[in-house]
Write an enzyme that holds these catalytic residues in place. Sequence first.
Site, PDB file in Angstrom:
ATOM      1  N   HIS A  97       0.818  -1.217   0.000  1.00 59.01           N
ATOM      2  CA  HIS A  97       0.000   0.000   0.000  1.00 59.01           C
ATOM      3  C   HIS A  97       0.848   1.262   0.000  1.00 59.01           C
ATOM      4  O   HIS A  97       0.342   2.350  -0.291  1.00 59.01           O
ATOM      5  CB  HIS A  97      -1.010  -0.013   1.157  1.00 59.01           C
ATOM      6  N   ASP A 128       0.292  -7.540   1.426  1.00 58.11           N
ATOM      7  CA  ASP A 128       0.683  -6.138   1.603  1.00 58.11           C
ATOM      8  C   ASP A 128       2.196  -5.966   1.695  1.00 58.11           C
ATOM      9  O   ASP A 128       2.710  -5.257   2.571  1.00 58.11           O
ATOM     10  CB  ASP A 128      -0.002  -5.513   2.825  1.00 58.11           C
ATOM     11  N   SER A 211       4.275   3.072   7.811  1.00 51.61           N
ATOM     12  CA  SER A 211       4.065   1.856   7.019  1.00 51.61           C
ATOM     13  C   SER A 211       5.295   1.535   6.185  1.00 51.61           C
ATOM     14  O   SER A 211       5.847   2.397   5.496  1.00 51.61           O
ATOM     15  CB  SER A 211       2.862   2.026   6.095  1.00 51.61           C
TER      16      SER A 211
END
Length: 359
Positions: A97, A128, A211
């Site tokens: 992402h 992911d 992230s």
Amino acid sequence: MDVARIRAFRLLVPVAVLSCALALVSGCSSSDSSGEQEKTTAQAAQAVAPMAGSDLQSAYQTVIKNVLPSVVQIQAGSDLGSGIVYDSKGRIVTNAHVVGDSKTFRVTTANSEDALTARLVYSYPDQDLAVVKLDKVPSGLKGAAFADSSKVAVGQIVLAMGSPLGLSSSVTQGIVSATGRTVSEGRTAGGTGATIANMVQTSAAINPGNSGGALVNLDGQVIGIPTLAATDPGLGNSAAPGIGFAIPSSIVKTIADQIIKSGKVTDSGRAALGITGRTVVDSSYQAAGVAVVAVKSGGAADKAGIEAGDVIMRLGDTDITTITSLSEALAAQKPGDRTTVTFTRNGSQKKVDVTLGEQ
């Protein structure tokens, strides 16, 4: 007294009790020299306390010095995230992402303010994870060390490194709060919608931009990639402080090694039924199962006789009400596992044995 103060007071109580208990134990003696012993014990305790704090601080600083140069900031279009240098050849692992739909990126290392260019090697949204590669590898680039995440234990001190809110080379501290969590991402705000098993839960602050970064133990090893922060529906789905999740390092290595070797993921380790499904609701508009929209030819469901139009109600002993609950139930399984699927067809309930395939 407000709630926050009540909680703070209660947290102080065990410390006070413990201090009293230690004083009582150290003072237990029938000897006339008990006062001198108490004095010596107190002096020793005073010497040990700052030494322990200094040692912990030194450990933090050593880990940060050794690992932070391997944590980078990634710019994908107008979005910022983080990544970890995987090897000296300029490969960087991050979240799918973070890269989104981009194919080229600007990467800033901890030791330089000048952005480097990079390109996508492969993105695997189902887990992911993604790998990108620097077009030009700067001298001295060093890959991070990855731990065996099966050995991660609740209570371990960890540091989260990345670029929260665009603040590059930031570090937060916490502990491993839990292991083995199965977490589903939303598709809003750039999420992949993936359901990821065996995630590491941490109290270290995880904010937008963290992230793809590094969750590191005090041995200087990456134990996971910070990926998600929990949200609190009671607070308008704002972030719930102190509840973040990281993809465990062993999964990261398994996926990254396949991408580097083959340019794609060849063995996901993720169980699948081989269907396309959607959540259905009952007469009260409550989620009530997963309708099979399409069946993959030769897949697990096809071989078991499941057809388009069937509504899956249970996988093994787990009730299935939504497509997310089905994904979470499958995340607990492995390809080749045998289980049962309970479903309805034309108003009649049926149950079949299924050998799960691979996603």
